[in-house]
Design a protein around this motif. Structure first.
Motif, mmCIF file in Angstrom:
data_model
loop_
_atom_site.group_PDB
_atom_site.id
_atom_site.type_symbol
_atom_site.label_atom_id
_atom_site.label_comp_id
_atom_site.label_asym_id
_atom_site.label_seq_id
_atom_site.Cartn_x
_atom_site.Cartn_y
_atom_site.Cartn_z
ATOM 1 N N VAL A 1 0.829 -1.217 0.000
ATOM 2 C CA VAL A 1 0.000 0.000 0.000
ATOM 3 C C VAL A 1 0.862 1.266 0.000
ATOM 4 O O VAL A 1 2.093 1.202 0.068
ATOM 5 C CB VAL A 1 -0.971 0.015 1.208
ATOM 6 C CG1 VAL A 1 -1.987 -1.093 1.107
ATOM 7 C CG2 VAL A 1 -0.219 -0.054 2.525
ATOM 8 N N LYS B 1 -0.845 1.237 7.342
ATOM 9 C CA LYS B 1 0.263 0.270 7.239
ATOM 10 C C LYS B 1 1.553 0.959 6.787
ATOM 11 O O LYS B 1 2.642 0.676 7.297
ATOM 12 C CB LYS B 1 -0.109 -0.865 6.275
ATOM 13 C CG LYS B 1 0.983 -1.901 6.088
ATOM 14 C CD LYS B 1 0.475 -3.223 5.537
ATOM 15 C CE LYS B 1 -0.148 -3.172 4.176
ATOM 16 N NZ LYS B 1 -0.579 -4.498 3.691
ATOM 17 N N LYS C 1 -5.330 -12.737 3.169
ATOM 18 C CA LYS C 1 -4.407 -13.362 2.216
ATOM 19 C C LYS C 1 -3.641 -14.548 2.794
ATOM 20 O O LYS C 1 -2.629 -14.971 2.238
ATOM 21 C CB LYS C 1 -3.449 -12.295 1.667
ATOM 22 C CG LYS C 1 -4.208 -11.254 0.840
ATOM 23 C CD LYS C 1 -3.369 -10.094 0.367
ATOM 24 C CE LYS C 1 -4.249 -9.068 -0.365
ATOM 25 N NZ LYS C 1 -3.609 -7.773 -0.593
ATOM 26 N N ARG D 1 -13.603 -7.294 -7.991
ATOM 27 C CA ARG D 1 -12.243 -7.710 -7.607
ATOM 28 C C ARG D 1 -12.272 -8.080 -6.128
ATOM 29 O O ARG D 1 -12.814 -7.347 -5.309
ATOM 30 C CB ARG D 1 -11.253 -6.569 -7.819
ATOM 31 C CG ARG D 1 -9.831 -6.893 -7.352
ATOM 32 C CD ARG D 1 -9.585 -6.536 -5.893
ATOM 33 N NE ARG D 1 -8.303 -7.060 -5.414
ATOM 34 C CZ ARG D 1 -7.763 -6.727 -4.250
ATOM 35 N NH1 ARG D 1 -8.363 -5.891 -3.442
ATOM 36 N NH2 ARG D 1 -6.619 -7.268 -3.874
ATOM 37 N N PHE E 1 -3.488 -6.523 -5.415
ATOM 38 C CA PHE E 1 -3.855 -5.136 -5.106
ATOM 39 C C PHE E 1 -3.327 -4.168 -6.166
ATOM 40 O O PHE E 1 -4.021 -3.234 -6.568
ATOM 41 C CB PHE E 1 -3.299 -4.792 -3.719
ATOM 42 C CG PHE E 1 -3.736 -3.470 -3.182
ATOM 43 C CD1 PHE E 1 -5.077 -3.178 -2.987
ATOM 44 C CD2 PHE E 1 -2.799 -2.505 -2.837
ATOM 45 C CE1 PHE E 1 -5.486 -1.947 -2.473
ATOM 46 C CE2 PHE E 1 -3.197 -1.276 -2.314
ATOM 47 C CZ PHE E 1 -4.535 -0.996 -2.131
ATOM 48 N N ASN F 1 -13.104 -2.111 -0.181
ATOM 49 C CA ASN F 1 -11.860 -1.693 0.474
ATOM 50 C C ASN F 1 -12.119 -0.635 1.541
ATOM 51 O O ASN F 1 -13.255 -0.181 1.708
ATOM 52 C CB ASN F 1 -10.837 -1.198 -0.554
ATOM 53 C CG ASN F 1 -9.518 -1.912 -0.392
ATOM 54 O OD1 ASN F 1 -8.944 -1.874 0.702
ATOM 55 N ND2 ASN F 1 -9.052 -2.584 -1.427
ATOM 56 N N ASN G 1 -7.431 2.985 1.562
ATOM 57 C CA ASN G 1 -6.968 2.317 0.342
ATOM 58 C C ASN G 1 -7.687 2.864 -0.893
ATOM 59 O O ASN G 1 -7.082 3.042 -1.950
ATOM 60 C CB ASN G 1 -7.188 0.802 0.434
ATOM 61 C CG ASN G 1 -6.071 0.106 1.204
ATOM 62 O OD1 ASN G 1 -5.042 0.710 1.514
ATOM 63 N ND2 ASN G 1 -6.257 -1.158 1.525
ATOM 64 N N TYR H 1 -4.219 -6.311 9.242
ATOM 65 C CA TYR H 1 -2.988 -6.980 8.790
ATOM 66 C C TYR H 1 -2.376 -7.830 9.882
ATOM 67 O O TYR H 1 -2.515 -7.515 11.064
ATOM 68 C CB TYR H 1 -1.949 -5.929 8.386
ATOM 69 C CG TYR H 1 -2.505 -4.938 7.404
ATOM 70 C CD1 TYR H 1 -2.781 -5.315 6.093
ATOM 71 C CD2 TYR H 1 -2.791 -3.633 7.797
ATOM 72 C CE1 TYR H 1 -3.321 -4.416 5.200
ATOM 73 C CE2 TYR H 1 -3.337 -2.726 6.900
ATOM 74 C CZ TYR H 1 -3.601 -3.130 5.602
ATOM 75 O OH TYR H 1 -4.148 -2.239 4.713
HETATM 76 C C1 SIN Z 1 -3.737 -3.961 1.721
HETATM 77 O O1 SIN Z 1 -4.373 -3.125 2.380
HETATM 78 O O2 SIN Z 1 -2.656 -4.417 2.038
HETATM 79 C C2 SIN Z 1 -4.314 -4.427 0.423
HETATM 80 C C3 SIN Z 1 -5.742 -4.755 0.508
HETATM 81 C C4 SIN Z 1 -6.263 -5.300 -0.807
HETATM 82 O O3 SIN Z 1 -5.611 -6.137 -1.438
HETATM 83 O O4 SIN Z 1 -7.358 -4.885 -1.193
#
Ligand code: SIN
Length: 334
Positions: free
Chosen positions: A38, A44, A97, A173, A196, A213, A217, A240
């Motif tokens: 990001v 983050k 993820k 997505r 992403f 999202n 983001n 995260y």
């Molecule tokens: C992220 O915030 O690290 C990415 C989130 C996403 O893939 O939508």
């Protein structure tokens, strides 16, 4: 005599070489690569920069923390493998993820599980939540901390987004998560897993119609410039887990590991303290720029989304565990 002199030279040479390599070791800090996907302006992004600052302050000359934002070093598809191969040392993927590594962490993707970010935080700090940090040790991954982003909002390239029927047949997505896939199938939509870094273009070119999202983001990636409508659904969370390669972490000199742990605690406080504020800032920026319409939802609208997404829970309860779901739910009630 000649023989003794040459022995002396050899011994001196070895001593010089040894002292050179010892001083090289003393001068060479441990390089720690921290990669994420990001922008630096997000919670983050700010957490990673704080970690670098504090780690280098606490361990002067001993560590060189290099932060790579915006998928510059590794994107979603590669970062886990890179961590396991030792090509990067710390990453902080979205909790959505990890399902290739443990099914338990899928809990964070259950729609409408948490009432708000305080409940998410309480669950993460509970014994059940903390135990998930160690749940991937057998796969070589050690969780170090949870970092917040915020609640998710839905967006599309259509005019109406207040009710579940408005997304029927649309392409969305999603992150690489089977739960999220099921969530969109439950809505009659077509989910597509994409990294992403590919989302903006996919939205712009119409490869997908929408996405979900956080405000930070959406704003930092300019999704609001290529979407017509964003609905304030708060239907899930993007948070995260900061993870490291367990073997690398255990192999660090003890003082370095202790210093990094302390830096991680400070960075966590910093990122988590900022997350709500940064998301609110970006929500306001999106409203001010007025490129996408933001739709507020009524209680009835929210109830309709909740009902439409409900079947997802039963599908994943077996993998996640009813007890863990119960612990998460109890975090709403405190
Ligand atoms: C992220 O915030 O690290 C990415 C989130 C996403 O893939 O939508």
């Amino acid at each position: 005599m000649k023989h003794t002199a040459s022995k002396l030279f050899t011994a001196l040479g070895a001593a010089v070489a040894l002292s050179f390599s010892a001083s090289a070791l003393a001068q060479n800090p441990i390089v720690i690569k921290f990669s994420h996907v990001v922008a630096e302006s997000t919670p983050k992004g700010q957490g990673a920069l704080k970690f670098k600052e504090v780690a280098e302050q606490l361990l002067p000359g001993k560590v060189d923390v290099q932060v790579f934002p915006n998928s510059q070093l590794f994107g979603d598809a590669k970062e886990m493998e890179a961590l396991l191969l030792g090509d990067v040392h710390i990453i902080a993927p979205s909790l959505s993820k990890f399902d290739r590594y443990t099914k338990k962490i899928q809990i964070f993707d259950l729609p409408f599980l948490f009432d708000d970010m305080d409940a998410v935080d309480r669950f993460q700090q509970s014994d059940a939540g903390k135990s998930l940090l160690d749940s991937m040790q057998n796969r070589g991954l050690q969780g170090l901390a949870y970092w917040h982003n915020g609640m998710k909002q839905l967006s599309t390239n259509k005019d109406e987004l207040t009710r579940p029927e408005h997304v029927k047949g649309l392409k969305f997505r999603i992150q690489a998560s089977d739960v999220l896939e099921e969530q969109f199938r439950a809505l009659g939509a077509n989910p597509q897993k994409l990294a992403f870094a590919e989302v903006y273009q996919a939205l712009q070119t119409g490869v997908v119609d929408g996405q979900e999202n956080t405000w930070s983001n959406i704003y930092s990636q300019k999704f609001h410039e290529v979407q017509k409508t964003i609905a304030n659904t708060n239907h899930g969370v993007i948070d995260y887990m900061v993870v490291t390669n367990a073997q690398w972490w255990e192999g660090l000199p003890e003082d370095v590991r202790t210093g990094l742990q302390q830096a991680m605690e400070e960075a966590t406080k910093h990122a988590n303290g900022l997350a709500a504020e940064l998301n609110e800032r970006d929500r306001k920026r999106i409203l001010e720029e007025n490129k996408a319409r933001v739709q507020e939802l009524s209680r009835e609208d929210i109830a309709a989304w909740r009902k439409a997404m409900e079947p997802v829970w039963a599908k994943f309860e077996g993998d996640i565990g009813a007890d863990l779901i119960q612990s998460a739910l109890s975090a709403n009630e405190q």
